[in-house]
Design a protein around this motif. Structure first.
Motif, short mmCIF file in Angstrom:
data_model
loop_
_atom_site.label_atom_id
_atom_site.label_comp_id
_atom_site.label_asym_id
_atom_site.label_seq_id
_atom_site.Cartn_x
_atom_site.Cartn_y
_atom_site.Cartn_z
N GLU A 1 41.82 12.18 -3.91
CA GLU A 1 40.88 13.31 -3.62
C GLU A 1 41.24 14.43 -4.22
OE1 GLU A 1 41.48 11.25 -0.91
OE2 GLU A 1 40.16 9.84 -1.37
N ASP B 1 29.01 5.27 0.25
CA ASP B 1 30.63 5.05 -0.05
C ASP B 1 31.19 4.68 1.30
OD1 ASP B 1 33.17 5.40 -0.59
OD2 ASP B 1 33.17 7.45 -1.04
N SER C 1 34.43 6.44 2.81
CA SER C 1 34.39 7.97 3.04
C SER C 1 33.65 8.08 4.22
CB SER C 1 33.59 8.56 1.61
OG SER C 1 33.16 9.87 2.35
N SER D 1 30.63 10.12 3.90
CA SER D 1 29.31 9.31 3.34
C SER D 1 28.78 8.37 4.33
CB SER D 1 29.96 8.19 2.27
OG SER D 1 28.65 7.83 1.84
N GLN E 1 32.95 1.55 -2.90
CA GLN E 1 34.14 2.23 -2.56
C GLN E 1 34.41 3.31 -3.57
OE1 GLN E 1 37.10 0.90 -0.42
NE2 GLN E 1 35.85 -1.01 0.21
N GLY E 2 34.60 4.55 -2.79
CA GLY E 2 34.54 5.73 -3.64
C GLY E 2 35.63 5.68 -5.08
N GLY F 1 26.99 10.34 -1.43
CA GLY F 1 28.24 10.33 -1.79
C GLY F 1 28.86 11.36 -2.62
N TYR F 2 29.83 11.34 -3.14
CA TYR F 2 30.27 12.58 -3.76
C TYR F 2 30.20 12.48 -5.34
CZ TYR F 2 33.36 14.31 -0.09
OH TYR F 2 33.91 14.75 1.06
N ASP G 1 31.15 10.23 -8.23
CA ASP G 1 30.62 8.72 -8.10
C ASP G 1 29.06 8.81 -8.70
OD1 ASP G 1 33.04 7.30 -7.40
OD2 ASP G 1 32.37 7.96 -5.24
N ASN H 1 37.11 8.59 -14.02
CA ASN H 1 37.93 9.06 -12.97
C ASN H 1 39.34 9.57 -13.36
OD1 ASN H 1 36.29 8.58 -10.51
ND2 ASN H 1 36.96 6.27 -10.76
N HIS I 1 43.60 8.52 -9.37
CA HIS I 1 42.73 7.84 -8.42
C HIS I 1 43.14 6.48 -8.16
CE1 HIS I 1 39.13 7.02 -6.43
NE2 HIS I 1 38.56 8.23 -6.41
#
Lengths: 396, 322, 377
Positions: free
Chosen positions: A57, A189, A192, A195, A220-221, A245-246, A249, B242, B246
């Motif tokens: 993150e 997600d 999270s 989420s 899954q994030g 979500g973020y 994604d 990503n 990550h």
């Protein structure tokens, strides 16, 4: 206990092997007690920030940190707080709850910071907040949306929406004339808390408003392939797909959804807010909506000024988290200026009095539960850019 | 029907990616008998090198890297793929020489820890703002975004499309070519024979005059360039790239390793089989049972297969040496 | 099974040296005095340390203690028995969730609040200690199940199964329900709210009473270390070490391999479970599904390898270093983990046998008559 000479011919105290061990111990001994970073002198105020500067993150923590640093720079250029400059100490927590707890303990008890800013993730704010509460140091979370965070105690504040508000905003919008959706599919997600929390509140509100949920899928994030989930969603024939979500994604989700021939509009929350979203998804997100704290197009000089300064300093458009970090820091500074002393209790009392603060992320008031009360805006993606649709006021 | 076919197509494309990554694990394991935890980071590096190169090369050709409507000619993609493979191959060589070779005689656990160290190092260096940065990036489109096939099949009460994109076919084809090349290399060349000999017994191989160090280095170079190819194909399919640190990348690597174990570790064909098996289990499980437990299917399958066949599907039973 | 060259033969100094003759006569006392001393020390630490070094450093010392329990217990499987488990954090998390559930819902239903009840050694603390033990038992049960494949699998295959266990646990914990907030809600709760267990899902289990302090951490450290040490020097431990050195030879000598391997797993999982209980009740910690994942497990594997195979003091030192190092490097911000990784690689390259090899710290003391000394003389 005594030892016989080794018969196995194993060398264990040669100089060559002892030296590195010694070096290790020396390094260890040197670095631990020597941490002169803390402690405020008479002419400066030290505040702390704990965030995920590394790990999965990292982008969230770094954005927030950028926002905070920008606010501090501005403040110090304008003379600081009653003549005192503000200095920031940022500690990385790797997105790990134990490290967050340790970082906050260090900020509060060793560095003796006046106030703490952080975390983005609710789980980590929940870990750090009790320590701030116990030591009487005010803490402002810029973007933890879980309702529980501020329930920890009277020292804990936030400047973002909480899940129930944003969930109902999204649900109302989905049921409004704009989208007129009666069937919604949800893609969450599941790793999270943000989420999951938003999804629960949306679902509750959407069903209350007479809608039905066709299917609930999760990822899954960080996952990059959403085909299985999207194929499932396609089969359930929803009118709208809610994706709390973020942005990291959502871009991939949108691209793959369009590829599968899903033309249903998608709907999301403030986690979508980043210029990266449009960059990754391009036109795939056109006709999709998300709720946010502010619109980049807002002519309010406060907003335009902030975007200009941020882009000049960090070369890129700020995302929602940076703006929240910026606002959290500025609300703290305002409270410090008003406060009669720099004690935690006084600052917290002033923080609680914050009313109609003209922040980048809207007019912010702090309510009796120390949550931010502020309007949300709905944005529509057009040509890969968010465009203002409407403002939704909080319920009084 | 349509949904089934679509899931099948997805599983095939993802399976070939898993297989490519699994090959790297299985080759290193076959020879050095340790799990190369840094392998997934080579995949990441391959992806990010491709991204960086694409953003350098496209403007040179007068193209806007952010516009997916103007893909470059095909040779650009091939060039980037090759450069990424060369770059990662070199890095694989350097890593092996600096970090693993000095530990050739140390317990395998140490090499494993070193591999974790190398992995952490690559991740966190990659995450620095002046290297790749901590935010996700968009990979420029190198292939035209066209569907080779879009057919409507009956599904439930209506018809739904089954889509096969050019990207999916390219992924499948490129992996197939690379796997065939590897198959030839391992089973038909002198070098391949040497690799298999070292894998069988390092000591005997060196007694037979096989330059073990060189063979090991070569294996690393080969595994790393396959990983780079997987990384490249990965970003072609999933343009939202990503950030390097990550945790999902490690999980991707773990799943590929699981593929190698399921197929029988050390077995090149087993790795390919394993890659497709876990992709199928993952995709069909997520679609027909629940997407909540997507990772659970993979690891549960692993445990079941290992209990039934402790050396994997194609692995040969280990005889105990006294 | 081939033994690496650097691996010492079974006749290492202390294994050639069964229990002292003096120890035999007073065997009960010789088993108990380290416990008594350890717990007394823990009490002293509990009262003195926070005043001497402040809350922050005390907290690090506490985290070091938890890491020690984890590393020493993992060392029973990885170091002594020569198995290879990389799912140790899974056992810890399972124990942590179990213990947290007991104290949290126990406190709510008995005292109506989830806050800490009673002072030092008060009723609440005993409930906490008991639930840590129950957490350990549940983890031990899981250890039994995960340990069973170790009969069929060896080496890295087993490793990947244990890793799979951790990952499966992580995903399953994400599916759990919301924490029930207060006593009233708990009374009103229906049975369906307990399936899946209400332990917080992705957010983690928040609101757990914060009982963990230096006293309890180091009491459990003492118990773990004493048990591990006694085990290492018992016939059972010798049997485990013989499995590590040569499985076939040890079988030929009549060692029950299956039983010993599973027993090692169960023991290690038990202590990991208690460590999880301590972890879950630590202030500033929310035990969450992420904790079961591979990343935390790696930390403990690194500690056991750096400490040396089967060396209890070595592993304790490694746990200290590797817990404190990231803290010491905190000022380096984004370079922190780069330095950590580099140091890790360097340590592995310069000390491939771990800090103390298979030895304990006192065996390294100069003048203890090592072969190197003789060579030099």
């Amino acid at each position: 206990m005594h030892c016989r000479p080794s018969v196995s011919g194993h060398r264990f105290l040669g100089f060559g092997s002892f030296l590195p061990m010694l070096m290790l111990v020396a390094l260890f001994g040197l670095t631990i007690p020597g941490c002169p970073s803390g402690g405020s002198n008479a002419n400066e105020i030290v505040i702390g920030h704990f965030g995920s500067m590394s790990g999965s993150e990292a982008t969230f923590g770094q954005s927030t940190d950028n926002g905070i640093k920008l606010a501090i720079e501005e403040l110090n250029a304008a003379g600081g707080i009653n003549g005192k400059k503000v200095r920031l100490i940022t500690y990385d927590d790797k997105g790990d709850a134990r490290e967050a707890g340790t970082a906050v303990t260090r900020l509060v008890t060793s560095d003796k910071v006046t106030a703490v800013l952080g975390e983005v993730a609710s789980g980590l704010s929940l870990a750090g907040a009790p320590i701030c509460q116990e030591n009487g140091v005010p803490m402002i979370s810029p973007s933890s949306t879980n309702p529980k965070v501020t329930k920890i105690g009277d020292m804990i504040f936030r400047v973002c929406f909480i899940d129930p508000f944003q969930g109902s905003v999204c649900a109302k919008f989905a049921r409004s004339e704009e989208l007129n959706a009666s069937k919604a599919a949800i893609l969450t997600d599941q790793a999270s808390p943000y989420s999951v929390g938003l999804q629960e509140e949306f679902e509750k509100a959407f069903v209350e408003l007479g809608g039905t949920i066709t299917t609930k899928q999760t990822y899954q994030g960080g996952d990059q392939d959403f085909s299985a989930q999207l194929t499932g969603i396609r089969g359930s024939e929803p009118d709208v797909i809610f994706i709390p979500g973020y942005y990291t994604d959502v871009g991939n989700i949108a691209l793959q959804a369009r590829k599968l021939g899903i033309q249903t509009p998608m709907l999301g929350g403030d986690g979508w807010d980043s210029s990266k979203l449009g960059e990754v998804a391009g036109k795939a997100l056109d006709g999709c909506f998300y709720s946010n704290h502010y619109s980049h197009e807002d002519p309010n000089p406060r907003v335009q000024d902030y975007i200009k300064k941020y882009s000049a300093k960090y070369k890129g458009t700020p995302d929602g988290l940076a703006a929240l970090g910026y606002d959290a820091a500025r609300i703290l500074f305002e409270a410090m200026k008003r406060s009669k002393s720099l004690s935690g209790a006084d600052i917290a009392a002033e923080l609680a009095k914050t009313k109609d603060f003209d922040g980048v992320t809207g007019k912010i008031s702090i309510d009796k539960d120390r949550n931010a009360v502020k309007p949300a805006v709905m944005l529509e993606m057009k040509n890969g850019k968010p465009a203002f649709v409407s403002t939704i006021q909080p319920d009084k | 029907m349509a949904d089934f076919a679509q899931t099948l197509m997805t599983a095939l494309a993802i399976g070939s990616l898993y297989a490519l990554i699994a090959l790297g694990y299985t080759m290193v394991y076959g020879i050095l008998k340790f799990i190369n935890f840094a392998h997934s980071d080579i995949v990441v590096l391959g992806a990010w090198v491709s991204y960086t190169l694409a953003n350098k090369i496209l403007p040179m050709l007068g193209l806007n890297p952010h516009n997916p409507e103007t893909p470059p000619p095909l040779w650009v993609g091939a060039l980037i793929l090759l450069s990424a493979m060369v770059a990662c191959g070199l890095l694989g060589f350097v890593i092996e020489r600096l970090a693993y070779k000095p530990l050739r005689r140390a317990p395998r656990l140490n090499v494993l820890i070193t591999a974790i160290g190398v992995s952490l190092l690559l991740q966190n260096v990659g995450q620095l703002n002046y290297v790749f940065g901590a935010s996700p990036q968009k990979m420029p489109a190198l292939l035209p975004n066209i569907d080779l096939l879009r057919i409507s099949l009956p599904s439930g009460d209506g018809y739904r499309d089954v889509v096969i994109g050019l990207v999916d076919v390219m992924i499948f084809a490129t992996s197939a070519v690379l796997m065939l090349v590897l198959e030839y290399l391992v089973f038909r060349t002198k070098l391949g024979t040497a690799m298999r000999a070292v894998s069988f017994s390092t000591d005997n191989a060196s007694l037979m005059g096989i330059p073990v160090d060189r063979v090991v280095s070569f294996t690393f170079v080969l595994g790393s360039s396959l990983a780079a190819a997987a990384g490249f194909l990965y970003v072609m399919k999933y343009p939202g790239l990503n950030q390097p640190a990550h945790s999902i990348w490690v999980l991707l690597g773990l799943k590929a390793f699981v593929a190698a174990v399921i197929g029988g570790i050390g077995n090149v064909r087993g790795a390919v089989l394993g890659g497709f098996v876990i992709a199928f289990v993952e995709q069909f499980g997520a679609f027909y049972i629940s997407s909540n437990y997507r990772d659970v299917y993979v690891f549960a399958l692993l445990i079941i297969i290992l209990l039934v066949r402790p050396t994997g599907l194609l692995g040969s039973p280990v005889r105990e040496k006294v | 099974m081939t033994v690496p060259d650097t691996a010492p033969k079974i006749t290492s100094p202390q294994s050639a040296q069964p229990s002292d003759s003096a120890g035999k006569r007073t065997s009960v006392w010789s088993g108990l005095w380290p416990l008594a001393v350890g717990i007394a020390l823990a009490a002293v630490m509990h009262f003195a340390l926070p005043k001497l070094i402040g809350q922050y450093y005390s907290r690090i010392v506490m985290d070091i203690g938890i890491a020690m329990i984890m590393a020493v217990s993992l060392n029973i499987v990885n170091g002594m028995t020569g198995q290879f488990s990389i799912g140790h954090a899974g056992f810890m998390t399972l124990g942590g969730y179990t213990a947290a559930m007991l104290t949290y819902y126990g406190s709510l239903s008995i005292w109506g609040t989830s806050l800490k009840h009673g002072g030092f050694l008060g009723v609440g603390e005993w409930m906490f200690a008991a639930s840590c033990l129950v957490g350990g038992l549940v983890a031990a049960g899981a250890g039994y199940v995960v340990g069973l494949p170790s009969l069929r699998l060896r080496g890295d295959y087993l490793a990947i199964v244990t890793l799979g266990f951790g990952e499966i646990l992580r995903v399953v914990l994400q599916q759990t329900g919301k924490v029930i907030d207060d006593a009233e809600a708990l009374r009103a709760a229906t049975w369906s709210q307990f399936f899946p267990p209400p332990v917080g899902g992705a957010v983690g289990f928040d609101g757990v009473p914060k009982y963990t302090d230096l006293f309890w951490v180091y009491t459990f450290v003492t118990i773990t270390v004493v048990v591990a040490y006694r085990l290492k020097h018992s016939s059972l431990g010798r049997a485990m070490i013989s499995i590590r050195e040569d499985e076939i030879a040890s079988q030929a000598m009549g060692v029950n391999i299956a039983r010993n391997k599973v027993l090692a797993f169960v023991l290690a999982a038990f202590f990991a479970g208690t460590a999880g209980g301590l972890f879950a009740h630590e202030a500033g910690v929310i035990v969450s599904p992420k904790d079961a994942g591979f990343q935390r497990s790696f930390d403990y594997v690194i500690m056991t390898v750096l400490g040396g195979r089967g060396s209890i003091t070595g592993v304790m030192l490694a746990a200290t270093i590797l817990t404190a190092l990231p803290e010491a490097l905190r000022d380096f911000e984004q370079y922190r983990l780069i330095m950590y990784a580099l140091l890790l690689i360097i340590m592995m390259l310069v000390r491939p046998q771990g800090l103390f090899g298979i030895h304990e710290i006192w065996q390294l003391w100069p003048g203890r008559g090592t072969r190197t000394d003789q060579k030099k003389a």
